[in-house]
Scaffold this active site. Structure first.
Site, PDB file in Angstrom:
ATOM      1  N   ASN A  10       0.898  -1.179   0.022  1.00 15.13           N
ATOM      2  CA  ASN A  10       0.044  -0.114  -0.090  1.00 15.13           C
ATOM      3  C   ASN A  10       1.010   1.160   0.097  1.00 15.13           C
ATOM      4  O   ASN A  10       1.394   1.435   0.876  1.00 15.13           O
ATOM      5  CB  ASN A  10      -0.833  -0.158   1.078  1.00 15.13           C
ATOM      6  CG  ASN A  10      -1.690   1.250   1.448  1.00 15.13           C
ATOM      7  OD1 ASN A  10      -1.699   2.319   0.524  1.00 15.13           O
ATOM      8  ND2 ASN A  10      -2.332   1.330   2.538  1.00 15.13           N
ATOM      9  N   LYS A  12       0.150   4.110  -0.309  1.00 13.48           N
ATOM     10  CA  LYS A  12      -0.695   5.122   0.388  1.00 13.48           C
ATOM     11  C   LYS A  12      -0.192   6.485  -0.373  1.00 13.48           C
ATOM     12  O   LYS A  12      -0.187   6.556  -1.819  1.00 13.48           O
ATOM     13  CB  LYS A  12      -0.121   5.720   1.933  1.00 13.48           C
ATOM     14  CG  LYS A  12       0.042   4.160   2.608  1.00 13.48           C
ATOM     15  CD  LYS A  12      -0.091   4.732   4.125  1.00 13.48           C
ATOM     16  CE  LYS A  12       0.151   3.214   4.975  1.00 13.48           C
ATOM     17  NZ  LYS A  12      -0.201   3.462   6.046  1.00 13.48           N
ATOM     18  N   HIS A  96      -9.522   0.798   4.739  1.00 16.99           N
ATOM     19  CA  HIS A  96      -8.446   1.181   5.460  1.00 16.99           C
ATOM     20  C   HIS A  96      -8.486   1.983   6.645  1.00 16.99           C
ATOM     21  O   HIS A  96      -9.379   2.761   6.602  1.00 16.99           O
ATOM     22  CB  HIS A  96      -7.119   1.698   4.569  1.00 16.99           C
ATOM     23  CG  HIS A  96      -5.824   1.445   5.227  1.00 16.99           C
ATOM     24  ND1 HIS A  96      -5.409   2.663   6.073  1.00 16.99           N
ATOM     25  CD2 HIS A  96      -4.807   0.928   5.033  1.00 16.99           C
ATOM     26  CE1 HIS A  96      -4.147   2.353   6.345  1.00 16.99           C
ATOM     27  NE2 HIS A  96      -3.826   1.256   5.820  1.00 16.99           N
ATOM     28  N   GLU A  98      -6.900   4.354   7.765  1.00 19.95           N
ATOM     29  CA  GLU A  98      -6.720   5.785   7.808  1.00 19.95           C
ATOM     30  C   GLU A  98      -8.090   6.517   7.190  1.00 19.95           C
ATOM     31  O   GLU A  98      -8.168   7.512   7.286  1.00 19.95           O
ATOM     32  CB  GLU A  98      -5.528   5.875   6.806  1.00 19.95           C
ATOM     33  CG  GLU A  98      -4.279   5.543   7.616  1.00 19.95           C
ATOM     34  CD  GLU A  98      -3.167   5.309   6.829  1.00 19.95           C
ATOM     35  OE1 GLU A  98      -3.202   5.312   5.780  1.00 19.95           O
ATOM     36  OE2 GLU A  98      -2.264   4.526   7.337  1.00 19.95           O
ATOM     37  N   GLU A 168      -5.824  -5.371  10.130  1.00 21.79           N
ATOM     38  CA  GLU A 168      -4.813  -4.277  10.483  1.00 21.79           C
ATOM     39  C   GLU A 168      -5.048  -3.635  11.971  1.00 21.79           C
ATOM     40  O   GLU A 168      -5.652  -2.978  11.851  1.00 21.79           O
ATOM     41  CB  GLU A 168      -4.685  -3.249   9.636  1.00 21.79           C
ATOM     42  CG  GLU A 168      -4.147  -3.904   8.231  1.00 21.79           C
ATOM     43  CD  GLU A 168      -3.785  -2.761   7.141  1.00 21.79           C
ATOM     44  OE1 GLU A 168      -2.609  -2.970   6.498  1.00 21.79           O
ATOM     45  OE2 GLU A 168      -4.465  -1.918   7.055  1.00 21.79           O
ATOM     46  N   GLY A 174       2.148   1.903  10.736  1.00 22.07           N
ATOM     47  CA  GLY A 174       2.974   3.062  10.576  1.00 22.07           C
ATOM     48  C   GLY A 174       3.787   3.172  12.038  1.00 22.07           C
ATOM     49  O   GLY A 174       4.310   4.327  12.162  1.00 22.07           O
ATOM     50  N   SER A 214       3.185  -2.539  10.282  1.00 20.50           N
ATOM     51  CA  SER A 214       4.562  -2.500  10.688  1.00 20.50           C
ATOM     52  C   SER A 214       5.443  -3.645  10.219  1.00 20.50           C
ATOM     53  O   SER A 214       6.262  -4.358  10.649  1.00 20.50           O
ATOM     54  CB  SER A 214       4.971  -2.240  11.858  1.00 20.50           C
ATOM     55  OG  SER A 214       4.573  -0.846  12.232  1.00 20.50           O
TER      56      SER A 214
HETATM   57  C1  PEP Z   1      -0.892   0.046   6.032  1.00 16.24           C
HETATM   58  O1  PEP Z   1      -1.103   1.022   5.703  1.00 16.24           O
HETATM   59  O2  PEP Z   1      -1.981  -0.640   5.464  1.00 16.24           O
HETATM   60  C2  PEP Z   1       0.090  -0.687   6.842  1.00 16.24           C
HETATM   61  C3  PEP Z   1       0.157  -1.674   6.991  1.00 16.24           C
HETATM   62  O3  PEP Z   1       1.235   0.269   6.976  1.00 16.24           O
HETATM   63  P1  PEP Z   1       2.748   0.170   7.733  1.00 16.24           P
HETATM   64  O4  PEP Z   1       3.218  -1.159   7.064  1.00 16.24           O
HETATM   65  O5  PEP Z   1       3.512   1.173   7.251  1.00 16.24           O
HETATM   66  O6  PEP Z   1       2.388  -0.158   9.290  1.00 16.24           O
END
Ligand code: PEP
Length: 252
Positions: A10, A12, A96, A98, A168, A174, A214
């Site tokens: 992703n 982003k 997601h 976010e 997630e 992040g 992460s």
């Molecule tokens: C994500 O945005 O779906 C995600 C898992 O981000 P990160 O791997 O940076 O934690």
């Protein structure tokens, strides 16, 4: 039943067009060595088409990060599922955290987007996951169940088999604070039970459940080794060739 691992990046709201193409080219060369793993990248929507073109002839599929639920019309700024398939998308990330938390997307909205994606032939990657305060309050499973029920309402068993669920935990996205393999497996197993209760064992065994939060090339192997973890949705570590390939390597 053996589920194919899906590693999806992703991107982003990152990278320029030239950086996106450079990343796609780099991945294209190195990803050829992993025929047993499904690989996807989800660039910003304006780069979906050029990245899909750059990846043509490779096994790497392209996804979008969002979709609108209507087919067309007066919806300024939105993009339909048909438009995404038209420009070469195979997957779309829906719900997601976010978008749920910054833009206030509800599971009802996630649900209509999921239906729209499926109708257009896109594979939705539907995200669920708890906030830190919800985990600390011991309500993780409740929260995920509510998101699961809302997001997949009215989805048929046949369509459910095509969907990907991304667990997630919001506190892990992040932050560098990855869930332990055991924490991930516990929630993944609970999600698979939710699928089984609603759709039966056959569908539950077919649905892929990715972990996201992460994931990097150092921790991926241990997480992906868990029986109910069928891949990873990767943010930060998907923006460079070697860490992303390292994660894919961890799936083999
Ligand atoms: C994500 O945005 O779906 C995600 C898992 O981000 P990160 O791997 O940076 O934690």
């Amino acid at each position: 039943m053996t589920r194919r691992i899906l590693i999806a990046g992703n991107w982003k709201m990152n990278l320029t067009l030239s950086a996106s193409l450079e990343l796609a080219e780099g991945l294209k060369q190195k990803a050829a060595g992993f025929p047993a793993v499904d690989i996807a990248v989800c660039p910003p929507s304006v780069y979906v088409q050029p990245v899909a073109a750059a990846l043509q002839g490779s096994a790497i599929k392209v996804g979008a990060q969002n979709v609108y639920f209507e087919k067309n019309g007066a919806f300024t700024g939105e993009i339909s599922a048909e438009m995404l398939t038209d420009i070469g998308a195979t997957y779309v990330i829906v719900g997601h955290s976010e978008r749920r938390n910054i833009l206030g997307e509800s599971s009802e909205l996630v649900n209509v987007k999921t239906h729209a994606a499926l109708s257009a032939g896109l594979i939705p990657i539907v995200c669920v996951g708890e906030l830190l305060k919800e985990r600390e309050a011991g309500t993780t499973e409740q929260v995920v169940r509510r998101q699961f029920d809302g997001s997949f309402s009215g989805v048929s068993a046949g369509d459910m088999k095509k969907c990907v669920i991304a667990y997630e935990p919001v506190w892990a996205i992040g932050t560098g604070k990855v869930a332990s393999p055991e924490q991930a497996e516990e929630v993944h197993a609970a999600i698979r039970k939710m699928v089984e209760a609603k759709y039966g064992k056959d569908v539950a065994e077919a649905v892929r459940i990715q972990y996201g939060g992460s994931v990097n090339d150092k921790n991926a192997r241990e997480i992906l080794a868990k029986p109910n973890v069928d891949g990873a949705l990767v943010g930060g570590a998907s923006l460079k060739v070697d860490p992303f390939i390292g994660i894919i390597n961890g799936a083999v």
